[in-house]
Design a protein around this motif. Structure first.
Motif, PDB file in Angstrom:
ATOM      1  N   MET A  61      -9.574  64.205 -40.118  1.00  0.00           N
ATOM      2  CA  MET A  61     -10.950  64.312 -39.708  1.00  0.00           C
ATOM      3  C   MET A  61     -11.816  64.466 -40.963  1.00  0.00           C
ATOM      4  O   MET A  61     -11.452  65.168 -41.901  1.00  0.00           O
ATOM      5  N   LYS A  62     -12.964  63.841 -40.952  1.00  0.00           N
ATOM      6  CA  LYS A  62     -13.926  63.969 -42.048  1.00  0.00           C
ATOM      7  C   LYS A  62     -14.936  65.045 -41.664  1.00  0.00           C
ATOM      8  O   LYS A  62     -15.720  64.868 -40.740  1.00  0.00           O
ATOM      9  N   ILE A  63     -14.892  66.154 -42.395  1.00  0.00           N
ATOM     10  CA  ILE A  63     -15.736  67.310 -42.085  1.00  0.00           C
ATOM     11  C   ILE A  63     -16.859  67.391 -43.102  1.00  0.00           C
ATOM     12  O   ILE A  63     -16.619  67.510 -44.303  1.00  0.00           O
ATOM     13  N   CYS A  64     -18.085  67.334 -42.601  1.00  0.00           N
ATOM     14  CA  CYS A  64     -19.267  67.427 -43.444  1.00  0.00           C
ATOM     15  C   CYS A  64     -19.685  68.882 -43.572  1.00  0.00           C
ATOM     16  O   CYS A  64     -19.824  69.585 -42.573  1.00  0.00           O
ATOM     17  N   LEU A  65     -19.895  69.316 -44.796  1.00  0.00           N
ATOM     18  CA  LEU A  65     -20.335  70.669 -45.088  1.00  0.00           C
ATOM     19  C   LEU A  65     -21.811  70.666 -45.431  1.00  0.00           C
ATOM     20  O   LEU A  65     -22.262  69.882 -46.269  1.00  0.00           O
ATOM     21  N   PHE A  66     -22.560  71.557 -44.778  1.00  0.00           N
ATOM     22  CA  PHE A  66     -23.931  71.837 -45.175  1.00  0.00           C
ATOM     23  C   PHE A  66     -23.965  73.287 -45.649  1.00  0.00           C
ATOM     24  O   PHE A  66     -23.560  74.199 -44.920  1.00  0.00           O
ATOM     25  N   GLY A  67     -24.439  73.500 -46.868  1.00  0.00           N
ATOM     26  CA  GLY A  67     -24.520  74.850 -47.405  1.00  0.00           C
ATOM     27  C   GLY A  67     -25.256  74.863 -48.724  1.00  0.00           C
ATOM     28  O   GLY A  67     -25.524  73.830 -49.327  1.00  0.00           O
ATOM     29  N   SER A  68     -25.539  76.036 -49.188  1.00  0.00           N
ATOM     30  CA  SER A  68     -26.323  76.245 -50.400  1.00  0.00           C
ATOM     31  C   SER A  68     -25.653  75.669 -51.640  1.00  0.00           C
ATOM     32  O   SER A  68     -24.428  75.682 -51.766  1.00  0.00           O
ATOM     33  N   GLY A  69     -26.485  75.221 -52.558  1.00  0.00           N
ATOM     34  CA  GLY A  69     -26.019  74.799 -53.873  1.00  0.00           C
ATOM     35  C   GLY A  69     -26.490  75.762 -54.951  1.00  0.00           C
ATOM     36  O   GLY A  69     -26.403  75.462 -56.131  1.00  0.00           O
ATOM     37  N   SER A  70     -26.963  76.931 -54.553  1.00  0.00           N
ATOM     38  CA  SER A  70     -27.534  77.902 -55.480  1.00  0.00           C
ATOM     39  C   SER A  70     -26.459  78.670 -56.248  1.00  0.00           C
ATOM     40  O   SER A  70     -25.431  79.045 -55.688  1.00  0.00           O
ATOM     41  N   ASN A  71     -26.756  78.948 -57.505  1.00  0.00           N
ATOM     42  CA  ASN A  71     -25.890  79.789 -58.330  1.00  0.00           C
ATOM     43  C   ASN A  71     -25.970  81.254 -57.948  1.00  0.00           C
ATOM     44  O   ASN A  71     -25.179  82.062 -58.421  1.00  0.00           O
ATOM     45  N   GLU A  72     -26.925  81.615 -57.117  1.00  0.00           N
ATOM     46  CA  GLU A  72     -27.192  83.012 -56.806  1.00  0.00           C
ATOM     47  C   GLU A  72     -26.543  83.482 -55.497  1.00  0.00           C
ATOM     48  O   GLU A  72     -26.794  84.604 -55.054  1.00  0.00           O
ATOM     49  N   VAL A  73     -25.728  82.662 -54.859  1.00  0.00           N
ATOM     50  CA  VAL A  73     -25.107  83.015 -53.585  1.00  0.00           C
ATOM     51  C   VAL A  73     -24.176  84.205 -53.782  1.00  0.00           C
ATOM     52  O   VAL A  73     -23.401  84.254 -54.745  1.00  0.00           O
ATOM     53  N   ASP A  74     -24.242  85.156 -52.874  1.00  0.00           N
ATOM     54  CA  ASP A  74     -23.411  86.355 -52.935  1.00  0.00           C
ATOM     55  C   ASP A  74     -21.926  85.986 -52.907  1.00  0.00           C
ATOM     56  O   ASP A  74     -21.503  85.075 -52.186  1.00  0.00           O
ATOM     57  N   LYS A  77     -25.986  58.862 -44.290  1.00  0.00           N
ATOM     58  CA  LYS A  77     -24.577  58.635 -44.660  1.00  0.00           C
ATOM     59  C   LYS A  77     -23.705  59.823 -44.260  1.00  0.00           C
ATOM     60  O   LYS A  77     -22.566  59.647 -43.850  1.00  0.00           O
ATOM     61  N   PHE A  78     -24.232  61.051 -44.397  1.00  0.00           N
ATOM     62  CA  PHE A  78     -23.488  62.221 -43.921  1.00  0.00           C
ATOM     63  C   PHE A  78     -23.118  62.030 -42.454  1.00  0.00           C
ATOM     64  O   PHE A  78     -21.971  62.249 -42.051  1.00  0.00           O
ATOM     65  N   ILE A  79     -24.081  61.637 -41.659  1.00  0.00           N
ATOM     66  CA  ILE A  79     -23.871  61.494 -40.217  1.00  0.00           C
ATOM     67  C   ILE A  79     -22.907  60.352 -39.914  1.00  0.00           C
ATOM     68  O   ILE A  79     -21.994  60.493 -39.106  1.00  0.00           O
ATOM     69  N   LYS A  80     -23.085  59.229 -40.585  1.00  0.00           N
ATOM     70  CA  LYS A  80     -22.239  58.066 -40.332  1.00  0.00           C
ATOM     71  C   LYS A  80     -20.792  58.288 -40.780  1.00  0.00           C
ATOM     72  O   LYS A  80     -19.852  57.861 -40.112  1.00  0.00           O
ATOM     73  N   LYS A  81     -20.598  58.973 -41.886  1.00  0.00           N
ATOM     74  CA  LYS A  81     -19.263  59.081 -42.479  1.00  0.00           C
ATOM     75  C   LYS A  81     -18.501  60.338 -42.081  1.00  0.00           C
ATOM     76  O   LYS A  81     -17.409  60.567 -42.557  1.00  0.00           O
ATOM     77  N   SER A  82     -19.082  61.152 -41.197  1.00  0.00           N
ATOM     78  CA  SER A  82     -18.447  62.417 -40.822  1.00  0.00           C
ATOM     79  C   SER A  82     -18.087  62.450 -39.346  1.00  0.00           C
ATOM     80  O   SER A  82     -18.754  61.818 -38.528  1.00  0.00           O
ATOM     81  N   ASP A  83     -17.054  63.224 -39.035  1.00  0.00           N
ATOM     82  CA  ASP A  83     -16.621  63.423 -37.651  1.00  0.00           C
ATOM     83  C   ASP A  83     -17.065  64.775 -37.100  1.00  0.00           C
ATOM     84  O   ASP A  83     -17.044  64.988 -35.890  1.00  0.00           O
ATOM     85  N   ALA A  84     -17.423  65.700 -37.986  1.00  0.00           N
ATOM     86  CA  ALA A  84     -17.824  67.048 -37.584  1.00  0.00           C
ATOM     87  C   ALA A  84     -18.682  67.638 -38.691  1.00  0.00           C
ATOM     88  O   ALA A  84     -18.619  67.197 -39.844  1.00  0.00           O
ATOM     89  N   PHE A  85     -19.474  68.653 -38.320  1.00  0.00           N
ATOM     90  CA  PHE A  85     -20.371  69.309 -39.265  1.00  0.00           C
ATOM     91  C   PHE A  85     -20.146  70.816 -39.228  1.00  0.00           C
ATOM     92  O   PHE A  85     -20.114  71.404 -38.148  1.00  0.00           O
ATOM     93  N   ILE A  86     -20.001  71.402 -40.414  1.00  0.00           N
ATOM     94  CA  ILE A  86     -19.877  72.848 -40.533  1.00  0.00           C
ATOM     95  C   ILE A  86     -21.028  73.339 -41.402  1.00  0.00           C
ATOM     96  O   ILE A  86     -21.240  72.833 -42.511  1.00  0.00           O
ATOM     97  N   ILE A  87     -21.739  74.325 -40.880  1.00  0.00           N
ATOM     98  CA  ILE A  87     -22.882  74.871 -41.586  1.00  0.00           C
ATOM     99  C   ILE A  87     -22.515  76.247 -42.112  1.00  0.00           C
ATOM    100  O   ILE A  87     -22.113  77.128 -41.351  1.00  0.00           O
ATOM    101  N   ASN A 133     -22.030  62.259 -31.080  1.00  0.00           N
ATOM    102  CA  ASN A 133     -21.324  63.155 -30.174  1.00  0.00           C
ATOM    103  C   ASN A 133     -20.402  64.088 -30.961  1.00  0.00           C
ATOM    104  O   ASN A 133     -19.332  64.433 -30.518  1.00  0.00           O
ATOM    105  N   LYS A 134     -20.804  64.457 -32.155  1.00  0.00           N
ATOM    106  CA  LYS A 134     -19.925  65.174 -33.069  1.00  0.00           C
ATOM    107  C   LYS A 134     -20.163  66.681 -33.003  1.00  0.00           C
ATOM    108  O   LYS A 134     -21.286  67.123 -32.794  1.00  0.00           O
ATOM    109  N   PRO A 135     -19.103  67.457 -33.196  1.00  0.00           N
ATOM    110  CA  PRO A 135     -19.264  68.916 -33.171  1.00  0.00           C
ATOM    111  C   PRO A 135     -20.088  69.412 -34.352  1.00  0.00           C
ATOM    112  O   PRO A 135     -19.941  68.925 -35.476  1.00  0.00           O
TER     113      PRO A 135
END
Length: 188
Positions: A1-14, A92-102, A126-128
């Protein structure tokens, strides 16, 4: 499965979020899934990517070519797709992914999240969509959505467009049980 990650790119993340991100990446690799992400070396993006790379997983980055001027690219990507715009990147994220994790994120993450939720509502996919609400990070956002439902600005069933979990294990339990062939109908 191709899982797309959405999350911070900040150096300051705890650090607690970064550890969780690494664990998520490790589980993606251990379950033989592919990571699709924004290509960043730092923050949640870098942490998850390191977890995947350190455990011999496959990593696909999608990044606007101009963004590399001010954001470091994770250097262990197996494949990199360069786009001209953020909009093209999200498509492209939407087209190339089967699921999204935030995961814990900022303004860009919110933009990506609401785009995939809106497109699911409009039956464009119809992706999770899974919000990893570790350490109650997304409680204020979820409360706002509940208030919007209460005020009738969005239908109650819109809460069913995404799934909220607190742990990495719950992410994969949900994915393992997801009906990818469902024919849910949403109110538009």
């Amino acid at each position: 499965m191709k899982i797309c990650l959405f999350g911070s790119g900040s150096n300051e993340v705890d650090e607690k979020y970064l550890k969780l991100g690494y664990e998520l990446g490790q589980m993606i690799a251990d379950n033989n899934h592919c990571l699709v992400f924004g290509g960043g070396n730092d923050g949640m993006m870098g942490s998850v990517a390191r977890g995947v790379a350190d455990n011999d997983g496959f990593i696909q980055a999608i990044i606007p070519d101009w963004m590399t001027r001010f954001e470091r690219l994770f250097n262990e990507c197996d494949n990199i797709i360069y786009t001209r715009s953020m909009d093209e990147r999200k498509k492209k994220f939407i087209k190339k992914s089967d699921a999204f994790i935030i995961t814990a994120g900022g303004i860009g993450t919110l933009d990506e999240v609401f785009e995939v939720i809106t497109l699911k509502k409009l039956r464009c996919h119809n992706k999770p969509i899974i919000i990893l609400n570790a350490y109650n990070f997304y409680d204020p956002l979820l409360s706002m959505i509940d208030d919007m439902i209460k005020e009738n600005t969005i239908p109650e069933n819109n809460r069913d467009l995404f799934y909220v979990v607190d742990t990495v294990d719950e992410v994969f339990e949900y994915l393992d049980g997801y009906d990818f062939e469902n024919d849910d109908v949403y109110d538009i």
